[in-house]
Design an enzyme around this catalytic site. Structure first.
Site, PDB file in Angstrom:
ATOM      1  N   SER A 134       0.836  -1.205   0.000  1.00 48.89           N
ATOM      2  CA  SER A 134       0.000   0.000   0.000  1.00 48.89           C
ATOM      3  C   SER A 134       0.871   1.256   0.000  1.00 48.89           C
ATOM      4  CB  SER A 134      -0.908   0.011   1.230  1.00 48.89           C
ATOM      5  OG  SER A 134      -1.774  -1.095   1.200  1.00 48.89           O
ATOM      6  N   GLU A 378      -4.424  -3.515  -7.240  1.00 45.41           N
ATOM      7  CA  GLU A 378      -4.472  -2.148  -7.798  1.00 45.41           C
ATOM      8  C   GLU A 378      -4.850  -1.142  -6.711  1.00 45.41           C
ATOM      9  OE1 GLU A 378      -5.699  -1.462 -11.726  1.00 45.41           O
ATOM     10  OE2 GLU A 378      -5.232  -3.500 -12.393  1.00 45.41           O
TER      11      GLU A 378
HETATM   12  C1  LIG Z   1      -3.171 -11.895  -7.246  1.00 42.47           C
HETATM   13  C2  LIG Z   1      -2.408 -10.615  -7.100  1.00 42.47           C
HETATM   14  C3  LIG Z   1      -2.000  -9.936  -8.235  1.00 42.47           C
HETATM   15  C4  LIG Z   1      -1.260  -8.750  -8.114  1.00 42.47           C
HETATM   16  N1  LIG Z   1      -0.777  -8.141  -9.244  1.00 42.47           N
HETATM   17  C5  LIG Z   1       0.092  -7.111  -9.106  1.00 42.47           C
HETATM   18  C6  LIG Z   1       0.794  -6.591 -10.245  1.00 42.47           C
HETATM   19  O1  LIG Z   1       0.579  -7.027 -11.383  1.00 42.47           O
HETATM   20  N2  LIG Z   1       1.714  -5.616 -10.050  1.00 42.47           N
HETATM   21  C7  LIG Z   1       1.980  -5.105  -8.815  1.00 42.47           C
HETATM   22  O2  LIG Z   1       2.830  -4.211  -8.699  1.00 42.47           O
HETATM   23  N3  LIG Z   1       1.324  -5.562  -7.707  1.00 42.47           N
HETATM   24  C8  LIG Z   1       0.405  -6.555  -7.832  1.00 42.47           C
HETATM   25  N4  LIG Z   1      -0.226  -7.063  -6.721  1.00 42.47           N
HETATM   26  C9  LIG Z   1       0.035  -6.457  -5.412  1.00 42.47           C
HETATM   27  C10 LIG Z   1      -1.169  -5.712  -4.822  1.00 42.47           C
HETATM   28  O3  LIG Z   1      -1.410  -4.530  -5.521  1.00 42.47           O
HETATM   29  C11 LIG Z   1      -0.875  -5.503  -3.322  1.00 42.47           C
HETATM   30  O4  LIG Z   1      -0.975  -6.774  -2.701  1.00 42.47           O
HETATM   31  C12 LIG Z   1      -1.801  -4.514  -2.669  1.00 42.47           C
HETATM   32  O5  LIG Z   1      -1.573  -3.207  -3.166  1.00 42.47           O
HETATM   33  C13 LIG Z   1      -1.679  -4.507  -1.150  1.00 42.47           C
HETATM   34  O6  LIG Z   1      -0.348  -4.470  -0.726  1.00 42.47           O
HETATM   35  P1  LIG Z   1       0.147  -5.529   0.384  1.00 42.47           P
HETATM   36  O7  LIG Z   1      -0.247  -6.874  -0.063  1.00 42.47           O
HETATM   37  O8  LIG Z   1       1.579  -5.272   0.643  1.00 42.47           O
HETATM   38  O9  LIG Z   1      -0.703  -5.176   1.675  1.00 42.47           O
HETATM   39  P2  LIG Z   1      -0.344  -4.086   2.794  1.00 42.47           P
HETATM   40  O10 LIG Z   1      -0.036  -2.787   2.155  1.00 42.47           O
HETATM   41  O11 LIG Z   1       0.661  -4.656   3.730  1.00 42.47           O
HETATM   42  O12 LIG Z   1      -1.734  -3.934   3.544  1.00 42.47           O
HETATM   43  C14 LIG Z   1      -2.189  -4.823   4.572  1.00 42.47           C
HETATM   44  C15 LIG Z   1      -3.504  -4.248   5.100  1.00 42.47           C
HETATM   45  O13 LIG Z   1      -3.280  -2.954   5.705  1.00 42.47           O
HETATM   46  C16 LIG Z   1      -4.119  -2.005   5.101  1.00 42.47           C
HETATM   47  N5  LIG Z   1      -3.444  -0.709   5.058  1.00 42.47           N
HETATM   48  C17 LIG Z   1      -2.181  -0.451   4.653  1.00 42.47           C
HETATM   49  N6  LIG Z   1      -1.920   0.868   4.758  1.00 42.47           N
HETATM   50  C18 LIG Z   1      -3.053   1.436   5.222  1.00 42.47           C
HETATM   51  C19 LIG Z   1      -3.418   2.785   5.531  1.00 42.47           C
HETATM   52  N7  LIG Z   1      -2.573   3.811   5.368  1.00 42.47           N
HETATM   53  N8  LIG Z   1      -4.663   3.013   5.999  1.00 42.47           N
HETATM   54  C20 LIG Z   1      -5.540   2.000   6.176  1.00 42.47           C
HETATM   55  N9  LIG Z   1      -5.244   0.709   5.889  1.00 42.47           N
HETATM   56  C21 LIG Z   1      -4.014   0.442   5.424  1.00 42.47           C
HETATM   57  C22 LIG Z   1      -4.394  -2.543   3.697  1.00 42.47           C
HETATM   58  O14 LIG Z   1      -5.562  -1.965   3.132  1.00 42.47           O
HETATM   59  C23 LIG Z   1      -4.537  -4.033   3.986  1.00 42.47           C
HETATM   60  O15 LIG Z   1      -5.837  -4.297   4.470  1.00 42.47           O
HETATM   61  C24 LIG Z   1      -0.981  -8.221  -6.818  1.00 42.47           C
HETATM   62  C25 LIG Z   1      -1.419  -8.903  -5.680  1.00 42.47           C
HETATM   63  C26 LIG Z   1      -2.106 -10.094  -5.803  1.00 42.47           C
HETATM   64  C27 LIG Z   1      -2.514 -10.832  -4.558  1.00 42.47           C
END
Ligand SMILES: Cc1cc2nc3c(=O)[nH]c(=O)nc-3n(C[C@H](O)[C@H](O)[C@H](O)COP(=O)(O)OP(=O)(O)OC[C@H]3O[C@@H](n4cnc5c(N)ncnc54)[C@H](O)[C@@H]3O)c2cc1C
Length: 397
Positions: A134, A378
């Site tokens: 995120s 996304e």
């Molecule tokens: C199947 C799949 C395909 C994907 N494809 C791509 C791709 O093609 N390219 C790419 O670059 N990425 C891709 N992603 C990555 C995806 O965009 C990220 O998983 C997503 O943005 C969340 O990041 P994270 O998993 O690190 O969760 P984190 O950022 O660690 O978040 C964990 C939780 O904390 C919450 N959170 C974090 N910060 C805050 C805040 N400031 N306020 C409130 N809540 C918060 C989040 O909403 C979530 O509920 C993919 C992921 C998956 C699972």
């Protein structure tokens, strides 16, 4: 804010062609693809040869020139038949071709956009890292300047199409201290570049036809021709692509909801309990009504957002600050609502199917697993709400 909207005859014809293609070519292979967890190479190739991997790209660059509205039609229709195919074409188009179209030089458009739009090469987009999800500006993959060249070192994760892509739009830090404000650069990285390799591919709850890959960069040497946009301006490249991606993702969610509604209608009219089709029971009727109402509303939201982006055109330099803010807010609103409405609609449609909805291999069971990711990728829906609330606080409604 223009409200009126009508599909052109070309868009109507395109929808009919895509629908027929998806039902004929994709429908029959989806259950097996899902079970085997295989990338659908053959159907992707056929989609590429139909031009479906370059729908919004202008014809002069090798695309079909049908704009974001045409592109959302594609994703809505794909979403009705299979979310994996929608995600594959979405990662390639929204997140791969958009940055090239908006920020590529003439030479980069010739070398990378043309083949991608014509379906000769597959693209992926790589922003996420183990420590940066995120907080996407906190990229830690390092792009170390070596004269006018760069050396990339680090690990990216969760890259859709990452295993199959010929080229990846990849974000790396040219200056770790500056972060998103001048410290992130977008690079075009070709498969086979020395030091660049694909690592582990994740097993997932759904989207079994897509690869979700780790990318490893070990002192990868790239030249100025691989820099997309300006050094230090990569974060805006990524966010602009995500604005497009979020609307198209909503179109795919719309398709998923429509398929769930069709399936729930058919099942409820044919399943008899207590001597009546279950569609005669008010509890079922109200579920159908709720799904139908959200489908109705979402159609307007998706195509309004797509048409607004089409009106803006493909040159970000021509957009005002207000244009950008409106576009970012609207895409966050549409993505967030669409993914949550779709998850609820598919859950209720599954409930209407009773025990059958829980049986592995039924389309509604697959749809339930496939839909969940749209609230996460996304940008999670918490992040969409941050985008919307910050904009509301800054500008009012
Ligand atoms: C199947 C799949 C395909 C994907 N494809 C791509 C791709 O093609 N390219 C790419 O670059 N990425 C891709 N992603 C990555 C995806 O965009 C990220 O998983 C997503 O943005 C969340 O990041 P994270 O998993 O690190 O969760 P984190 O950022 O660690 O978040 C964990 C939780 O904390 C919450 N959170 C974090 N910060 C805050 C805040 N400031 N306020 C409130 N809540 C918060 C989040 O909403 C979530 O509920 C993919 C992921 C998956 C699972």
């Amino acid at each position: 804010m223009p409200i009126e909207f009508e599909f052109t005859p070309d868009q109507v014809a395109f929808r009919a062609a895509v629908r027929s293609f998806a039902q004929r070519e994709i429908g029959p292979i989806v259950a097996e693809m899902d079970e085997r967890e295989e990338f659908p190479t053959a159907t992707v190739r056929r989609m590429q040869s139909e031009g479906y991997f370059g729908v919004p790209v202008p014809e002069e660059f090798g695309g079909l020139g049908l704009g974001k509205v045409g592109y959302c039609i594609l994703l809505e229709e794909m979403g009705q038949v299979d979310a994996s195919h929608a995600a594959i074409v979405g990662a390639h188009t929204s997140l791969g071709t958009t940055p090239l179209l908006y920020y590529g030089t003439a030479e980069q458009k010739r070398r990378w956009l043309g083949p991608a739009a014509r379906g000769e090469s597959l693209l992926a987009f790589s922003l996420t890292e183990p420590g940066s999800g995120s907080d996407s500006g906190a990229v830690h993959t390092v792009a170390e300047a070596k004269g006018e060249r760069f050396e990339l070192t680090g690990t990216k994760i969760y890259v859709t199409n990452g295993r199959e892509a010929d080229t990846v739009v990849l974000l790396a830090a040219n200056d770790l201290k500056l972060g998103p404000n001048g410290g992130v650069t977008a690079f075009l990285l070709d498969r086979g570049t020395p030091g660049f390799s694909v690592g582990r591919c994740e097993k997932k709850m759904g989207l079994h036809g897509t690869s979700t890959a780790e990318l490893i960069l070990d002192h990868v040497d790239v030249g100025p021709e691989n820099i997309l946009g300006e050094v230090g301006k990569g974060f805006i490249v990524a966010m602009t692509a995500l604005d497009v991606g979020r609307v198209s993702l909503a179109a795919a969610s719309l398709g998923g909801m429509e398929a769930a509604l069709d399936s729930a209608l058919e099942f409820s009219k044919n399943r008899t309990q207590f001597g009546l089709p279950i569609s005669e029971f008010e509890a079922i009727q109200f579920k159908l009504a709720d799904i139908g109402m959200h489908v109705h509303a979402l159609r307007y939201l998706v195509y309004h957002a797509a048409a607004s982006q089409d009106r803006l055109g493909n040159d970000p330099k021509a957009w005002s600050r207000l244009d950008r803010m409106n576009k970012t807010r609207e895409s966050a609103v549409v993505k967030c609502l669409a993914s949550e409405w779709a998850a609820d609609a598919i859950d209720e449609a599954l409930q209407i199917h009773g025990g059958l909805g829980y049986i592995r291999g039924t389309p509604i069971e697959r749809a339930y697993r496939d839909a969940r990711i749209s609230e996460i990728f996304e940008g999670t829906n918490e992040i969409q709400r941050l985008v919307v609330s910050r904009d509301l606080i800054a500008r009012g409604r």
